[in-house]
Design a protein around this motif. Sequence first.
Motif, PDB file in Angstrom:
ATOM      1  N   HIS A 623       0.835  -1.217   0.000  1.00 25.52           N
ATOM      2  CA  HIS A 623       0.000   0.000   0.000  1.00 25.52           C
ATOM      3  C   HIS A 623       0.867   1.263   0.000  1.00 25.52           C
ATOM      4  CE1 HIS A 623      -3.125  -2.902   1.043  1.00 25.52           C
ATOM      5  NE2 HIS A 623      -3.995  -1.989   0.643  1.00 25.52           N
ATOM      6  N   ASP A 624       2.141   1.091  -0.437  1.00 25.63           N
ATOM      7  CA  ASP A 624       3.078   2.218  -0.497  1.00 25.63           C
ATOM      8  C   ASP A 624       3.159   2.940   0.854  1.00 25.63           C
ATOM      9  OD1 ASP A 624       4.907   3.882  -1.699  1.00 25.63           O
ATOM     10  OD2 ASP A 624       3.402   5.319  -2.409  1.00 25.63           O
ATOM     11  N   ALA A 625       3.153   2.143   1.926  1.00 27.23           N
ATOM     12  CA  ALA A 625       3.113   2.727   3.273  1.00 27.23           C
ATOM     13  C   ALA A 625       4.379   2.423   4.078  1.00 27.23           C
ATOM     14  CB  ALA A 625       1.890   2.186   4.024  1.00 27.23           C
ATOM     15  N   TRP A 626       5.374   1.768   3.445  1.00 21.72           N
ATOM     16  CA  TRP A 626       6.638   1.475   4.148  1.00 21.72           C
ATOM     17  C   TRP A 626       7.603   2.636   3.951  1.00 21.72           C
ATOM     18  CZ3 TRP A 626      11.786   1.333   2.917  1.00 21.72           C
ATOM     19  CH2 TRP A 626      12.655   0.723   3.835  1.00 21.72           C
ATOM     20  N   GLN A 627       8.221   3.067   5.054  1.00 21.14           N
ATOM     21  CA  GLN A 627       9.258   4.108   4.978  1.00 21.14           C
ATOM     22  C   GLN A 627      10.382   3.736   5.920  1.00 21.14           C
ATOM     23  OE1 GLN A 627       6.230   7.243   5.926  1.00 21.14           O
ATOM     24  NE2 GLN A 627       7.517   8.521   4.638  1.00 21.14           N
ATOM     25  N   SER A 628      11.586   4.124   5.561  1.00 16.36           N
ATOM     26  CA  SER A 628      12.706   3.902   6.478  1.00 16.36           C
ATOM     27  C   SER A 628      12.826   5.115   7.401  1.00 16.36           C
ATOM     28  CB  SER A 628      14.010   3.730   5.699  1.00 16.36           C
ATOM     29  OG  SER A 628      15.095   3.781   6.613  1.00 16.36           O
ATOM     30  N   ALA A 629      13.120   4.837   8.667  1.00 14.86           N
ATOM     31  CA  ALA A 629      13.306   5.937   9.631  1.00 14.86           C
ATOM     32  C   ALA A 629      14.483   6.817   9.225  1.00 14.86           C
ATOM     33  CB  ALA A 629      13.528   5.363  11.033  1.00 14.86           C
ATOM     34  N   TRP A 630      15.402   6.239   8.413  1.00  9.97           N
ATOM     35  CA  TRP A 630      16.566   7.018   7.968  1.00  9.97           C
ATOM     36  C   TRP A 630      16.147   8.286   7.219  1.00  9.97           C
ATOM     37  CZ3 TRP A 630      21.231   6.817   9.726  1.00  9.97           C
ATOM     38  CH2 TRP A 630      21.730   5.629  10.265  1.00  9.97           C
ATOM     39  N   GLU A 631      15.030   8.198   6.499  1.00 12.15           N
ATOM     40  CA  GLU A 631      14.550   9.376   5.748  1.00 12.15           C
ATOM     41  C   GLU A 631      14.304  10.554   6.685  1.00 12.15           C
ATOM     42  OE1 GLU A 631      11.099   8.526   3.311  1.00 12.15           O
ATOM     43  OE2 GLU A 631      11.824   6.467   2.989  1.00 12.15           O
ATOM     44  N   PHE A 632      13.830  10.235   7.903  1.00 13.47           N
ATOM     45  CA  PHE A 632      13.494  11.296   8.877  1.00 13.47           C
ATOM     46  C   PHE A 632      14.716  11.654   9.722  1.00 13.47           C
ATOM     47  CE2 PHE A 632       9.723   8.877   7.897  1.00 13.47           C
ATOM     48  CZ  PHE A 632       8.797   9.864   7.594  1.00 13.47           C
ATOM     49  N   VAL A 633      15.561  10.632  10.002  1.00 15.44           N
ATOM     50  CA  VAL A 633      16.750  10.866  10.829  1.00 15.44           C
ATOM     51  C   VAL A 633      17.686  11.823  10.103  1.00 15.44           C
ATOM     52  CG1 VAL A 633      18.831   9.765  11.785  1.00 15.44           C
ATOM     53  CG2 VAL A 633      16.618   8.667  12.064  1.00 15.44           C
ATOM     54  N   GLU A 634      17.806  11.627   8.777  1.00 13.98           N
ATOM     55  CA  GLU A 634      18.765  12.426   8.002  1.00 13.98           C
ATOM     56  C   GLU A 634      18.206  13.799   7.617  1.00 13.98           C
ATOM     57  OE1 GLU A 634      19.513   9.684   4.877  1.00 13.98           O
ATOM     58  OE2 GLU A 634      21.181   8.710   5.897  1.00 13.98           O
ATOM     59  N   SER A 635      16.858  13.903   7.612  1.00 16.09           N
ATOM     60  CA  SER A 635      16.275  15.176   7.141  1.00 16.09           C
ATOM     61  C   SER A 635      16.375  16.271   8.186  1.00 16.09           C
ATOM     62  CB  SER A 635      14.814  14.973   6.766  1.00 16.09           C
ATOM     63  OG  SER A 635      14.080  14.550   7.885  1.00 16.09           O
TER      64      SER A 635
END
Length: 635
Positions: A623-635
């Motif tokens: 459902h295109d609902a998986w995200q890596s926490a790295w996206e938020f950690v690095e932003s």
Amino acid sequence: MEYFKRLQELLKIEQEEDKQLYQRQAATLSVTERRAYGLTWYPIAIRDTEMTRGDYIAVEVERTTHQDIVHQLRFGAAAALFSNHDPKQDRVEGVVTYQGGNKLKITLRVDELPDWARDGKLGIDLLFDDNSYDEMQNALKLAIARSEKREEGRLIQVLTGQQAPSFEQDHFAYPIGSLNPSQQAAVHKILSANDLAIVHGPPGTGKTTTLVQAIKALIKHEPQQVLVVAPSNAAVDLLSEKLADEGLNVLRVGNPARVSEKLSSLTLDSKIAEHPGTKEIKKLKKQASAYKDMAHKYKRNFGKAEREQRKALFDEAHKIMKDVENTEQYITNDLLSKAQVVTATLVGANHYTVRHLKYRTVVIDEAGQALEPACWIPILKGQKLVLAGDHCQLPPTIKSNEAAQKGLANTLLEKCVQLHPEAVVLLEEQYRMHATIMGYSSQVFYDNRLKAHGSVAGHLLFEADKPLAFIDTAGCGFDEKQDGTSTTNPEEAAFLFRHLTQLVTDLSARYEAGNFPTIAVISPYKQQVELLKEQLLHNTFLKGYNGKITVNTIDSFQGQERDIVYIGMTRSNTDNKIGFLSDTRRMNVAMTRARKKLVVIGDSATLSQLDFYAGFITYAEGHDAWQSAWEFVES
């Protein structure tokens, strides 16, 4: 009968474990600690006393400080009035006969207050509740005796799998316009059942609405009293209120958990107070108290004449109290005869005021959370049983691991669903969750039979938002820490609030304060919940939305819903241990609290050792609902 003997043994194991736990707390905790655990009210002030049945004295007390502490003192609980000067010696035992707000009434097993009760350092202690266990054991004994009688034992034989339930084939169809097809089917199943009907109500499917309409229909077609029970006071309150709203004459036995005018007006005490015969009772009680007060003046050093006078006064008071009992009984019988529905907790169904009553139909709501021995208390009062609940959500709380593993955790609802699928109707339409939030639970727990009603199937926080997110912390170094018997994950907690802050910032541009979405932050672990609460307290931005954000364990959210739900999974370790996250029913509860957005934060490497979580991660990816926490950690 072997079936019930086995239950008796398991109940004894549970009682022993419960008792030892209580004794350890009672022996080692100070009055301040007991108060913090909700076992004690201290200090209290006596507000009123009155004579009651059997020449006992009823004392009304009020807790004067620490009024915000959640406590376990409930209607029907065994308790003791004590003096903190000498709490072991100066104490009198009794039973709580009323509890509301910061007041309670306790009926003490004495005919006058002891002298030490006048010195002011008083409290109320919760005692170990042998009464509930005794009621359950007695019900199991009665079930053994009844199961040997052919006619009386029919329902018992159905429930224990020796006979199949039967249904009237040509039963009159009873259409109810406000119900959907599966709810209507459940009502029809209840009306046509001769002995057993089961309503399986997944989250948000309108189980309470269905039950209320079914009970109304039962009373219309079989004008006999219906007994409606549930394991918790809160569930009994909800049904009592909804049934009364439908114009039924409801008698609520016991004390409501929620103190509202509407609910208290349904109780026996309130109905007695309104009864025209009650004025006479008050007058008689006043007379009896006056005679007793006169008798108590003869305290010491009195002769034969005084002794006789004292005895005569006591006899007169006793005689008046007998008249009071008779009048109370007359009023109670009058009120009972007019009630269409009697509501109580499972054990409350055996309250002395209604103990003798028999019913055509007994309804047990929240049966998935009910201990089986407790269910037999109301069951033995009826010929037909309706079980309602969801065995795919949380089971009853059991103190003894041994008793749970040997079968006490297996509820009567679970057993009957397996034994008699022909008696089960699954409510298939839910009115809470976006279809994507609902989808995985429906797939795993409900054979993909759940569907979202049109009013909720596509509802979102805003147009471009996604209803589901799994944020994967694998490889981020958010390692769990063991904290006594519980588990914490400070980095995951901090990350959760960073993510939530970002979402709330976004939403604050779209919503006014009044209609701002409600938010639940959930963790399976108590210590992690404490940590989350602490972090929320220090988050100056989120504090502005405090009325909208609730942080608690999964168990405490059963039966509730929020617009947005965050679940912090907590577990992250190289051994791939997930502890009690392996009870997937607990996750079913957590995931189905959200209306418009569900955010699950966890370590896929640890979680995916169990098929359930591996499946959920795959579902999120689909459902295109998986995200890596790295996206938020690095932003």
